[in-house]
Every structure is written in structure tokens, then in C-alpha cells.
Write a protein that holds these residues in place. Structure first.
Motif, PDB file in Angstrom:
ATOM      1  N   THR A 133       0.814  -1.222   0.000  1.00 29.28           N
ATOM      2  CA  THR A 133       0.000   0.000   0.000  1.00 29.28           C
ATOM      3  C   THR A 133       0.847   1.271   0.000  1.00 29.28           C
ATOM      4  N   ALA A 134       0.179   2.373  -0.332  1.00 29.34           N
ATOM      5  CA  ALA A 134       0.830   3.689  -0.415  1.00 29.34           C
ATOM      6  C   ALA A 134       0.605   4.454   0.893  1.00 29.34           C
ATOM      7  N   TRP A 135       1.429   5.474   1.119  1.00 29.10           N
ATOM      8  CA  TRP A 135       1.401   6.219   2.377  1.00 29.10           C
ATOM      9  C   TRP A 135       0.293   7.265   2.425  1.00 29.10           C
ATOM     10  N   THR A 143      -7.736  -1.048   4.317  1.00 35.12           N
ATOM     11  CA  THR A 143      -9.029  -1.717   4.555  1.00 35.12           C
ATOM     12  C   THR A 143      -9.765  -2.023   3.252  1.00 35.12           C
ATOM     13  N   ARG A 144      -9.506  -1.220   2.197  1.00 35.50           N
ATOM     14  CA  ARG A 144     -10.167  -1.491   0.912  1.00 35.50           C
ATOM     15  C   ARG A 144      -9.747  -2.854   0.356  1.00 35.50           C
ATOM     16  N   LYS A 145      -8.585  -3.347   0.793  1.00 31.01           N
ATOM     17  CA  LYS A 145      -8.104  -4.663   0.340  1.00 31.01           C
ATOM     18  C   LYS A 145      -8.346  -5.730   1.396  1.00 31.01           C
ATOM     19  N   LEU A 158       0.516  -7.962   4.545  1.00 25.76           N
ATOM     20  CA  LEU A 158       0.602  -6.581   4.065  1.00 25.76           C
ATOM     21  C   LEU A 158       2.005  -6.018   4.257  1.00 25.76           C
ATOM     22  N   LYS A 159       2.518  -5.418   3.188  1.00 25.46           N
ATOM     23  CA  LYS A 159       3.724  -4.595   3.342  1.00 25.46           C
ATOM     24  C   LYS A 159       3.269  -3.154   3.178  1.00 25.46           C
ATOM     25  N   PRO A 160       3.179  -2.426   4.291  1.00 27.27           N
ATOM     26  CA  PRO A 160       2.707  -1.039   4.178  1.00 27.27           C
ATOM     27  C   PRO A 160       3.819  -0.152   3.627  1.00 27.27           C
ATOM     28  N   ALA A 161       3.459   1.049   3.218  1.00 29.91           N
ATOM     29  CA  ALA A 161       4.463   2.022   2.762  1.00 29.91           C
ATOM     30  C   ALA A 161       5.449   2.268   3.895  1.00 29.91           C
ATOM     31  N   ALA A 210      -2.485  -7.480  -4.353  1.00 29.06           N
ATOM     32  CA  ALA A 210      -3.346  -6.292  -4.324  1.00 29.06           C
ATOM     33  C   ALA A 210      -2.432  -5.105  -4.030  1.00 29.06           C
ATOM     34  N   PHE A 211      -2.263  -4.233  -5.009  1.00 26.03           N
ATOM     35  CA  PHE A 211      -1.258  -3.172  -4.902  1.00 26.03           C
ATOM     36  C   PHE A 211      -1.883  -1.796  -5.068  1.00 26.03           C
ATOM     37  N   THR A 212      -1.478  -0.852  -4.234  1.00 26.47           N
ATOM     38  CA  THR A 212      -1.777   0.566  -4.467  1.00 26.47           C
ATOM     39  C   THR A 212      -0.457   1.310  -4.481  1.00 26.47           C
ATOM     40  N   GLY A 213      -0.196   2.030  -5.561  1.00 24.94           N
ATOM     41  CA  GLY A 213       1.041   2.799  -5.655  1.00 24.94           C
ATOM     42  C   GLY A 213       1.200   3.380  -7.043  1.00 24.94           C
ATOM     43  N   SER A 214       2.426   3.675  -7.391  1.00 24.82           N
ATOM     44  CA  SER A 214       2.671   4.360  -8.657  1.00 24.82           C
ATOM     45  C   SER A 214       2.556   3.390  -9.837  1.00 24.82           C
ATOM     46  N   THR A 215       2.304   3.960 -10.997  1.00 19.78           N
ATOM     47  CA  THR A 215       2.183   3.154 -12.209  1.00 19.78           C
ATOM     48  C   THR A 215       3.499   2.451 -12.527  1.00 19.78           C
ATOM     49  N   ALA A 216       4.624   3.136 -12.342  1.00 16.45           N
ATOM     50  CA  ALA A 216       5.921   2.535 -12.684  1.00 16.45           C
ATOM     51  C   ALA A 216       6.156   1.266 -11.877  1.00 16.45           C
ATOM     52  N   VAL A 217       5.893   1.322 -10.571  1.00 16.56           N
ATOM     53  CA  VAL A 217       6.094   0.137  -9.731  1.00 16.56           C
ATOM     54  C   VAL A 217       5.045  -0.923 -10.067  1.00 16.56           C
ATOM     55  N   GLY A 218       3.812  -0.507 -10.275  1.00 14.93           N
ATOM     56  CA  GLY A 218       2.743  -1.450 -10.622  1.00 14.93           C
ATOM     57  C   GLY A 218       3.078  -2.254 -11.867  1.00 14.93           C
ATOM     58  N   GLY A 237      -1.485   5.213 -10.403  1.00 11.27           N
ATOM     59  CA  GLY A 237      -1.533   6.673 -10.430  1.00 11.27           C
ATOM     60  C   GLY A 237      -2.661   7.234 -11.296  1.00 11.27           C
ATOM     61  N   GLY A 238      -2.871   8.534 -11.166  1.00 13.46           N
ATOM     62  CA  GLY A 238      -3.893   9.207 -11.962  1.00 13.46           C
ATOM     63  C   GLY A 238      -3.425  10.594 -12.382  1.00 13.46           C
ATOM     64  N   HIS A 239      -4.175  11.183 -13.309  1.00 13.61           N
ATOM     65  CA  HIS A 239      -3.882  12.565 -13.698  1.00 13.61           C
ATOM     66  C   HIS A 239      -5.225  13.192 -14.062  1.00 13.61           C
ATOM     67  N   THR A 268      -3.153  12.965  -3.492  1.00 11.66           N
ATOM     68  CA  THR A 268      -4.242  12.004  -3.627  1.00 11.66           C
ATOM     69  C   THR A 268      -4.303  11.518  -5.070  1.00 11.66           C
ATOM     70  N   CYS A 269      -4.501  10.202  -5.245  1.00  4.31           N
ATOM     71  CA  CYS A 269      -4.488   9.644  -6.604  1.00  4.31           C
ATOM     72  C   CYS A 269      -5.623  10.184  -7.463  1.00  4.31           C
ATOM     73  N   VAL A 270      -6.772  10.507  -6.834  1.00  4.58           N
ATOM     74  CA  VAL A 270      -7.916  10.976  -7.615  1.00  4.58           C
ATOM     75  C   VAL A 270      -8.032  12.499  -7.636  1.00  4.58           C
ATOM     76  N   GLU A 363       2.935  14.343 -15.455  1.00  4.91           N
ATOM     77  CA  GLU A 363       3.187  13.494 -14.284  1.00  4.91           C
ATOM     78  C   GLU A 363       2.298  13.956 -13.138  1.00  4.91           C
ATOM     79  N   GLU A 364       2.108  13.071 -12.160  1.00  9.56           N
ATOM     80  CA  GLU A 364       1.392  13.473 -10.945  1.00  9.56           C
ATOM     81  C   GLU A 364       2.309  14.400 -10.154  1.00  9.56           C
ATOM     82  N   THR A 365       1.848  15.611  -9.855  1.00  6.68           N
ATOM     83  CA  THR A 365       2.683  16.516  -9.042  1.00  6.68           C
ATOM     84  C   THR A 365       2.668  16.059  -7.585  1.00  6.68           C
TER      85      THR A 365
HETATM   86  P1  NAD Z   1       5.269   3.845  -4.890  1.00  4.94           P
HETATM   87  O1  NAD Z   1       4.839   3.016  -6.048  1.00  4.94           O
HETATM   88  O2  NAD Z   1       6.645   4.365  -4.867  1.00  4.94           O
HETATM   89  O3  NAD Z   1       5.098   2.994  -3.528  1.00  4.94           O
HETATM   90  C1  NAD Z   1       3.902   2.346  -3.213  1.00  4.94           C
HETATM   91  C2  NAD Z   1       4.215   1.080  -2.425  1.00  4.94           C
HETATM   92  O4  NAD Z   1       4.995   0.219  -3.241  1.00  4.94           O
HETATM   93  C3  NAD Z   1       5.042   1.320  -1.162  1.00  4.94           C
HETATM   94  O5  NAD Z   1       4.588   0.435  -0.161  1.00  4.94           O
HETATM   95  C4  NAD Z   1       6.440   0.969  -1.589  1.00  4.94           C
HETATM   96  O6  NAD Z   1       7.258   0.515  -0.530  1.00  4.94           O
HETATM   97  C5  NAD Z   1       6.177  -0.171  -2.567  1.00  4.94           C
HETATM   98  N1  NAD Z   1       7.213  -0.385  -3.572  1.00  4.94           N
HETATM   99  C6  NAD Z   1       7.962   0.544  -4.221  1.00  4.94           C
HETATM  100  N2  NAD Z   1       8.813  -0.053  -5.076  1.00  4.94           N
HETATM  101  C7  NAD Z   1       8.597  -1.393  -4.974  1.00  4.94           C
HETATM  102  C8  NAD Z   1       9.159  -2.545  -5.599  1.00  4.94           C
HETATM  103  N3  NAD Z   1      10.106  -2.444  -6.512  1.00  4.94           N
HETATM  104  N4  NAD Z   1       8.691  -3.763  -5.247  1.00  4.94           N
HETATM  105  C9  NAD Z   1       7.713  -3.885  -4.325  1.00  4.94           C
HETATM  106  N5  NAD Z   1       7.134  -2.834  -3.699  1.00  4.94           N
HETATM  107  C10 NAD Z   1       7.577  -1.600  -4.020  1.00  4.94           C
HETATM  108  O7  NAD Z   1       4.178   4.981  -4.747  1.00  4.94           O
HETATM  109  P2  NAD Z   1       4.199   6.246  -3.781  1.00  4.94           P
HETATM  110  O8  NAD Z   1       4.816   7.350  -4.515  1.00  4.94           O
HETATM  111  O9  NAD Z   1       4.706   5.928  -2.435  1.00  4.94           O
HETATM  112  O10 NAD Z   1       2.623   6.448  -3.623  1.00  4.94           O
HETATM  113  C11 NAD Z   1       1.893   7.334  -4.374  1.00  4.94           C
HETATM  114  C12 NAD Z   1       1.342   6.681  -5.631  1.00  4.94           C
HETATM  115  O11 NAD Z   1       0.251   5.837  -5.275  1.00  4.94           O
HETATM  116  C13 NAD Z   1       0.783   7.689  -6.598  1.00  4.94           C
HETATM  117  O12 NAD Z   1       1.112   7.318  -7.910  1.00  4.94           O
HETATM  118  C14 NAD Z   1      -0.717   7.579  -6.377  1.00  4.94           C
HETATM  119  O13 NAD Z   1      -1.496   8.030  -7.452  1.00  4.94           O
HETATM  120  C15 NAD Z   1      -0.865   6.128  -6.104  1.00  4.94           C
HETATM  121  N6  NAD Z   1      -2.126   5.847  -5.404  1.00  4.94           N
HETATM  122  C16 NAD Z   1      -3.132   5.244  -6.093  1.00  4.94           C
HETATM  123  C17 NAD Z   1      -4.354   4.993  -5.458  1.00  4.94           C
HETATM  124  C18 NAD Z   1      -5.504   4.333  -6.199  1.00  4.94           C
HETATM  125  O14 NAD Z   1      -6.466   3.946  -5.554  1.00  4.94           O
HETATM  126  N7  NAD Z   1      -5.444   4.198  -7.517  1.00  4.94           N
HETATM  127  C19 NAD Z   1      -4.519   5.348  -4.109  1.00  4.94           C
HETATM  128  C20 NAD Z   1      -3.467   5.964  -3.439  1.00  4.94           C
HETATM  129  C21 NAD Z   1      -2.272   6.196  -4.106  1.00  4.94           C
END
Ligand code: NAD
Length: 464
Positions: A133-135, A143-145, A158-161, A210-218, A237-239, A268-270, A363-365
Motif C-alpha cells: 500500500t501507499a502512504w 481496509t479497501r483490500k 501486508l507490506k505497508p508504505a 493487491a497493490f496501491t502505488g505508482s504506475t511505474a512500480v505497478g 496513479g492518476g492525472h 491524492t491519486c484521484v 506526471e502526478e505533481t
Molecule cells: P510507490 O509506487 O513508490 O510505492 C507504493 C508502495 O509500493 C510502497 O509500499 C512501496 O514501498 C512499494 N514499492 C515501491 N517499489 C517497490 C518494488 N520495486 N517492489 C515492491 N514494492 C515496491 O508509490 P508512492 O509514490 O509511495 O505512492 C503514491 C502513488 O500511489 C501515486 O502514484 C498515487 O497516485 C498512487 N495511489 C493510487 C491509489 C488508487 O487507488 N489508484 C490510491 C493511493 C495512491
């Protein structure tokens, strides 16, 4: 056995240390999978009613401890207290929803062309889920997951941010206090997410990511999961574009754009990253937007009345500054704010004269920066809004019912708010298209991510 390493959590408010947590690695990940696998054997046998009852007790504890949890969140990642309480209520609403939804995981029977056959379709828990999850929403992204996965009968690791492990650990402790059996929901904080994740991603016993985070990592995780054919739910991510048509209620649009853009300090992603206003009303819109933005109260998240806290860390602040510098270099103009205040605090900002080549447009600011642009007609507005690889949330403001539906249907996004800047709610599907992800959280859709469909064909013995 060597003592486990720890890492400190620093508050973005003033850099003070607010806690220390275990730094988990591959060995802990392997042990967690063993525990989750053992727990799954009995958890999947519990009835939906038993799981629902524990989820309800968890919900009661989350409600009871709301103030304590909100304070921890504010300290850990800088969300203003009132907003942190808002997130906790939103987050708890998913626990409530899935406590109920657990009891509605129905099967089906299919008509057969053979008299002696009965065809059944059932849904079963998929197995162990790995969540990352993201921070920016330390409770809601969890909880959504976790709530739908546990409701379905899955076990969860869970591995939290790395910025917000304390909130996640409290959530798991409360799950245990509510009667959640050992091994059903484990939290593994890690300073480096990679070594711990590699074990979990490569283990065939883990069936869902189940992942929430950036598009690059996803995208990286998506590839890796192919090796063990995991199911995936990726919230990326979103824009978000925010379209204001000439017939919009301007005061409402300004009010909602401020709520949508500056919520969580723009992290916020949205939240909208691009505000497009019809040229006939653009000047009037900006005239009203500037005072609404400059009057936002920036300050200590723990103080009542604070509307914008600090950015989460130095990297977040540097990104905001880099985006503004890039925009100014390429010809944009600052209409409000634009400067750092002190520490990780930044002035809420409005930019004009923004062009597609600028970083703020691509990019997301992830900060309190609102770029305002103009459009000539509906077709151009839709083309501009859709001109991105992202597809999470979009917003449009109009009083014309035909336009509202036409534009909502044309937009390539998973979520569309019509005269609504904050559409997320537990009973609705949250998720994106294109590079914003796969799968949905929330509503009846959110639990499907954690259920496998099984088809059972039964041939009856011939009657005597
Ligand atoms: P991030 O992708 O850098 O990190 C998110 C999570 O992934 C963290 O727990 C981090 O430790 C983990 N992570 C990073 N690199 C990894 C790797 N190589 N392998 C495994 N895990 C890894 O994202 P961030 O910048 O911390 O969070 C913000 C991003 O999350 C934004 O892009 C935002 O839009 C997105 N987001 C999306 C939603 C949604 O519901 N769509 C909700 C909240 C945030």
C-alpha cells in the motif's frame, strides 16, 4: 539468532521520530507465508457469518479508537487531524460494507441439456493475498483490500508504505483484538520493499497481489507476477482532469475544485491535476479561485482549523518545486502561492499559461499545485481530458443534462464525477483504466478480486 534490524519513522511535521518498527526481509517473508498458509486451512472453513462477526468487532474498535488512530496518522504522514478522522470513517466504511458482503457471496446453478446432470457454480477464497500500500491513505488503502479479502476467507500479508507502517500495525493489532485468528492478517514493514516483496511475489502459495502505488512500480510487479500466474488488483496513479463548462455553477465548481485538488495537500491519486475551464468563463473562474486557494490554512496538522499540512517528505517537496520551476521556465505564470514556506510546508499554488509539454501536465505533481487551462468547446475539452496515459478519475461541471451524460460516457476513466469532486464511497467501484490499473476496490466488485470461480458438474446415478 541475530537481533532484527529496525527503522525509525520520522514525522513530516518537524522531523521528530514518532516510532520504530522491525525491518523485515526475505526470512520474515518466508515465515509469514508459512503462517498465512497454516491459517488459511482453518480460515477458509469458517462460515461467512463467523467472518462477518469478527469484521464487525473490528469495525467497532476502529470507531472506538478513531481519535487515537487519527492522531497517529497525522503524526506519521502529516494529514490534518480533521481530514484524518474523515479518512478513518471512510476506511471503516469498507470494513462495514464487507462485513455485510461476506454473507452475499452467492453461487449459481445452470440449466443443463442433460436430464441427469446438475451444473453448479461456486465462489471460493483464492488463498493468500499479498498487499502493498501507499502512504497517502494509510488506513483506506489497507481496509479497501484487507476487509474484502478476509470477508472472502483469504489470509493477508501486508507490506505497508515505509512512511506509514505504524498505522498499518495498529490496524492489524485491532484485528487481533477483535478476535481475528493468528496468521490471518500479518503486517511486514520494510525499509527496502524489494527483498521482502520478491519472496512474496515468487511464492506460488501467494495467489493474489493487491497493490496501491505508482504506475511505474505497478508495471514492474505485473510482470513479476506472471511467473506464478497470480491474480492482480492494481490501483495506480492518476492525472485527473476537471472540466468546467460555461453553464456551470461557478461558486460550486470553485468550492469543489479546491476540495478535490487540495485534499491531503494534493497528495491524492484521484485529485485533479488539470483544471480546464471554458474560455467564456475562465477569467471569472480564476478570480474566484485565487482567494479560495490563498485563504486555505497551512499549518501543523495537529492544530484545529489546519487545512493543509506538510508534504510527506523531502522527495515530495522537491518534486513540487521541480514541477513549478519547469512550468515557469516553459512560460507558465504563478497566480497564487508558488513558494516553500518552511520545512516540508508549501504554499497552495495556482498556475496559468500551462502547456501540454510541461511536467505538471504529464506526471502526478502530488502536491498543492492547481494548473488552470482553457478550452473552446466540448469536443476539445474531451480530447484534452483524454490526452493522457492515465485513466483513474475525471470530473465535469455543467448544468446541461445532455452534456453531462455525453461527456461522462466519452471520458476514458474508471470514475467520473458530475458536479461532484469527491465521488469515492465504499459501495461503489474504485479503480482505473489504461495505465491507472486493473481491478476494482469497493462495492460488490471489490470482493470478486479475492474469489475464485469453481464450476461443479454432477452426473446423477441412473434411477432404478
Ligand atoms: P510507490 O509506487 O513508490 O510505492 C507504493 C508502495 O509500493 C510502497 O509500499 C512501496 O514501498 C512499494 N514499492 C515501491 N517499489 C517497490 C518494488 N520495486 N517492489 C515492491 N514494492 C515496491 O508509490 P508512492 O509514490 O509511495 O505512492 C503514491 C502513488 O500511489 C501515486 O502514484 C498515487 O497516485 C498512487 N495511489 C493510487 C491509489 C488508487 O487507488 N489508484 C490510491 C493511493 C495512491
Amino acid at each position: 539468532m541475530t537481533a532484527q534490524m529496525k527503522f525509525a519513522i520520522q514525522s513530516p511535521i518537524d522531523g521528530s521520530v514518532v516510532g520504530e518498527v522491525a525491518d523485515n526481509g526475505p526470512e520474515e517473508a518466508r515465515r509469514a507465508i508459512d503462517r498465512a498458509a497454516a491459517a488459511f486451512v482453518s480460515w477458509k472453513q469458517t462460515t461467512a457469518y463467523e467472518r462477518s462477526a469478527i469484521l464487525r468487532r473490528w469495525l467497532a474498535l476502529l470507531v472506538e479508537r478513531e481519535q487515537e488512530l487519527a492522531r497517529l496518522m497525522a503524526l506519521e504522514m502529516g494529514k490534518p487531524l480533521a481530514e484524518a478522522v474523515g479518512e478513518l470513517r471512510y476506511s471503516a466504511s469498507f470494513v462495514e460494507w464487507y462485513a455485510e458482503e461476506a454473507k452475499r457471496v452467492y453461487g449459481e446453478t445452470l440449466p443443463s441439456q442433460f436430464r441427469h446432470k446438475r451444473l453448479l457454480v461456486t465462489r471460493q477464497p483464492a488463498g493468500i493475498v499479498y498487499g502493498i500500500t501507499a502512504w497517502n491513505f494509510p488506513h483506506a488503502t489497507v481496509t479497501r483490500k484487507v476487509a474484502p479479502a478476509l470477508a472472502a476467507g483469504c489470509t493477508f500479508i501486508l507490506k505497508p508504505a515505509e512512511q506509514t507502517p505504524l498505522s498499518a500495525l495498529r490496524l492489524a493489532a485491532l484485528w487481533e483484538e477483535a478476535g481475528g485468528p493468528e496468521g490471518t492478517f500479518q503486517v511486514l514493514p520494510a525499509l527496502d520493499p524489494v527483498p521482502v516483496s520478491e519472496v512474496l511475489l515468487d511464492d506460488p502459495r501467494v495467489r493474489v497481489l493487491a497493490f496501491t502505488g505508482s504506475t511505474a512500480v505497478g508495471m514492474r510487479l505485473y510482470e513479476r507476477c506472471g511467473r506464478t500466474m497470480k491474480r492482480l488488483a492494481l490501483e495506480l496513479g492518476g492525472h485527473a482532469p476537471f472540466l468546467v463548462f460555461h453553464d456551470a455553477d461557478l461558486d460550486a465548481a470553485v468550492r469543489e475544485v479546491v476540495a478535490c485538488k487540495f485534499r491531503n495537500g494534493g497528495q491524492t491519486c484521484v485529485c485533479t491535476n488539470r483544471i480546464y475551464v471554458h474560455e467564456a468563463i475562465a477569467d471569472r473562474f480564476v478570480e474566484r479561485l485565487i482567494p479560495a486557494v490563498t485563504s486555505l490554512r497551512v499549518g501543523d496538522p495537529l492544530e484545529a482549523g489546519t487545512e493543509i499540512g506538510p508534504l510527506v517528505n523531502a522527495r515530495g517537496l522537491a518534486k513540487v518545486q521541480a514541477h513549478i520551476a519547469d512550468a515557469l521556465e516553459k512560460g507558465a505564470e504563478v497566480l497564487a502561492g508558488g513558494r516553500p514556506i518552511q520545512g516540508l510546508y508549501f504554499e497552495p499554488t495556482v498556475l496559468a499559461g500551462v502547456r501540454p509539454s510541461m511536467r505538471v501536465m504529464q506526471e502526478e505533481t502530488f502536491g498543492p499545485v492547481a494548473p488552470v487551462l482553457r478550452f473552446r468547446d466540448e469536443a476539445e475539452a474531451v480530447a484534452l481530458a483524454d490526452g493522457t496515459t492515465y485513466g483513474l478519475a475525471a470530473y465535469l461541471w455543467t448544468r446541461d443534462l445532455g452534456r453531462a451524460i455525453r461527456v461522462a460516457e466519452a471520458l476514458e476513466y474508471g470514475i467520473v464525477g458530475i458536479n461532484d469532486g469527491v465521488p469515492s464511497t465504499a459501495q461503489a467501484p474504485l479503480g482505473g483504466v489504461k495505465n491507472s490499473g486493473i481491478g476494482r476496490e469497493g462495492g460488490k466488485w471489490g470482493i470478486e478480486e479475492f474469489l475464485d470461480i469453481k464450476y461443479i458438474s454432477m452426473a446423477l446415478p441412473p434411477t432404478a
